[in-house]
Motif scaffolding. Structure first.
Motif: not given
Length: 411
Positions: A134-159
Motif C-alpha cells: 500500500r505504497d501508492g503510485a506517482i504519475y510523473l510529468y516533465e514540467g508544469e505544462r505537461a501536468l496541466k495538459a492532464s488536468r481533464g483526467l484528474w478532474d474526472l478522477r476527482a469526480r
C-alpha cells in the motif's frame, strides 16, 4: 461430477474458482498451460482502482494517429494487421464519443468501487494480505505544462472519488529519490496498491481454491455446446466433459470459444511488453507511471518491472522485443542510476474490447455459460469484483452491481 467448469487459469478464472469453491460448489479449472501461465504471469502487479477513464475516450482518438506513426511509441500496429483491426477501430471510435464515453466511465467507476471492497476481502479470505503493498503510485510529468495538459483526467478522477496529491520539489524527491531533474511535477495516489509478485499471488489464489475442494486439469477446449444437462466440452486431446455451468474466462482467446456458441465478440489483443530487472537495480519506493509514454515501473519481490505500451498485433505474430528494450531505455532516463543489466523480457496478451469494459454475464444463446473476459489492462484490478459477480450469477443471486453495461449483447 463438477458443478462448474472454469475455462481459463488466469487471475480472473482462479479468483472465480476460489469464490465458487468457498460457496460450496465443486469446481474444475481447465487451462491449456497451467495456473497463471499466460497474461497473469507477467503483468505490472498494480491495482489501478483510480483508472476509471476508459481507454476509448475523445482525447485518445486524436492522439492515436500520432502514436501510430512511431513504431516504438506507446501505441503501435503492424501494417499487415491493420485491415483486421478496422472493425474494432470503428467500434472504438464510436465508444469514444462523449455520451458513450460518459456512460462507460460511470460503468468503469462502479466496477472499480466493487473491486476495491472485494479485493481486501479476497486477500483476507485467502490469507494473502501480506502480499499487498500500500505504497501508492506517482504519475510523473516533465514540467508544469505537461501536468496541466492532464488536468481533464484528474478532474474526472476527482469526480469519482479518487484522492490524489499534486507534488513537486522536496515532496516529490521524498516520495521517490533519484529521479531525473526533468521530472518536476507528479501526482501521488496514496491508495494505489501493488503486489509483491503477481504470478506468485495468482498461483496462491489457485492453490487456495484447491484447498477448498476445487480441481485443476491441463487441457485445451476445442468446442463447447449446451445440452440437456448443462454444457458439453470437447478438448483437443479428445476428452469430453459435461457440467451444469461453465465460466468462459480464457482472456485473449475467449472470443474463439464464444464464436462456437454463435456470439461474434469484437475482442482484440493488446500485446504488452516488459523487462524484469534483478533486485537492487534501483531503490524504487513505489510504482511510477509515465503517462506520456504509456508505461509503468513497479517494485516487485523479484526485482523491478518496466513495462507497458500497446501493440495491436493479434495472437500469432512473433514478439517484437525492441519494444521492451525501448521502454527500458526510457526508464533509464527517468532513473539515471537504474542498473539495466540482467533483465528478463516478456510479452503478454491483454484481451481488449472497443469500449474498454469487460464482458461479464450469461452467453445470449447458452444460459448455462457465463462470460468473463475482455478486461484489457485491468484483469488483476477487477478480478475480485468479477469473481463476486460471477458467483452471484452462478448461484442465482442478484448481482452486486447492475450487469447491463457489461452484457455480451452490447456489441
Amino acid at each position: 461430477m463438477f458443478d462448474v467448469i472454469v475455462i481459463g487459469g488466469g487471475i480472473i478464472g482462479l479468483t472465480a474458482a476460489f469464490r465458487l469453491s468457498e460457496a460450496g460448489r465443486k469446481v474444475l479449472i481447465l487451462d491449456r498451460k497451467g495456473m497463471a501461465e499466460e497474461t497473469s504471469r507477467g503483468n505490472a502487479g498494480a491495482f489501478a482502482f483510480a483508472d476509471v477513464e476508459p481507454l476509448a475516450s475523445p482525447g485518445v482518438i486524436w492522439k492515436a494517429p500520432f502514436w501510430l506513426m512511431d513504431p516504438l511509441g506507446p501505441l503501435s500496429m503492424p501494417l499487415g494487421h491493420a485491415p483486421k483491426m478496422l472493425p474494432w477501430m470503428w467500434r472504438f471510435w464510436r465508444a469514444s464519443r462523449p455520451a458513450r464515453h460518459e456512460a462507460s466511465t460511470a460503468a468503469q467507476a462502479r466496477l472499480m468501487e466493487l473491486a476495491k471492497a472485494e479485493t481486501d476481502d479476497l486477500f483476507g479470505a485467502t490469507g494473502l494480505a501480506r502480499h499487498l503493498r500500500r505504497d501508492g503510485a506517482i504519475y510523473l510529468y516533465e514540467g508544469e505544462r505537461a501536468l496541466k495538459a492532464s488536468r481533464g483526467l484528474w478532474d474526472l478522477r476527482a469526480r469519482h472519488g479518487v484522492e490524489f496529491e499534486t507534488v513537486t520539489g522536496a515532496r516529490l524527491a521524498e516520495l521517490q529519490p533519484g529521479l531525473h531533474p526533468k521530472y518536476t511535477h507528479g501526482v501521488f495516489i496514496p491508495a494505489w496498491m501493488t503486489l509483491s509478485d503477481p504470478y506468485e499471488v495468482a498461483c496462491a489464489i489457485g492453490q487456495a481454491a484447491l484447498a477448498r475442494g476445487a480441481a485443476f486439469e491441463r487441457g485445451e477446449v476445442a468446442d463447447l455446446s449446451p445440452n440437456g444437462q448443462g454444457v458439453s466440452l470437447e478438448l483437443t486431446d479428445g476428452r469430453r466433459m459435461t457440467a451444469p455451468k461453465v465460466i468462459l474466462a480464457c482472456g485473449a482467446w475467449s472470443h474463439h470459444l464464444a464464436a462456437k456458441l454463435g456470439d461474434k465478440v469484437p475482442l482484440e489483443t493488446e500485446r504488452g511488453y516488459n523487462t524484469t530487472l534483478p533486485p537492487g537495480a534501483f531503490d524504487l519506493k513505489r510504482q511510477l507511471v509515465l503517462p506520456q509514454d504509456g508505461y509503468v515501473v513497479t517494485p516487485l519481490s523479484t526485482g523491478i518491472r518496466v513495462g507497458g505500451a500497446v501493440e495491436l498485433a493479434g495472437l500469432t505474430r512473433p514478439p517484437d522485443f525492441r519494444r521492451a528494450e525501448i521502454l527500458l531505455k526510457k526508464a533509464e532516463g527517468v532513473m539515471p542510476g537504474l542498473k539495466t543489466e540482467g533483465g528478463v523480457q516478456w510479452m503478454g496478451f491483454r484481451p481488449s474490447l472497443p469500449d474498454t469494459l469487460p464482458i461479464i454475464g450469461r452467453a445470449p444463446r447458452a444460459a448455462n455459460v457465463v462470460y468473463a473476459f475482455g478486461h484489457g489492462h485491468l484483469g488483476l484490478t477487477q478480478a475480485a469484483a468479477t469473481a463476486r459477480l460471477l458467483t452471484d450469477v452462478v448461484l442465482g443471486r442478484t448481482p452486486a452491481i447492475d450487469l447491463t453495461p457489461y452484457r455480451p449483447e452490447r456489441f
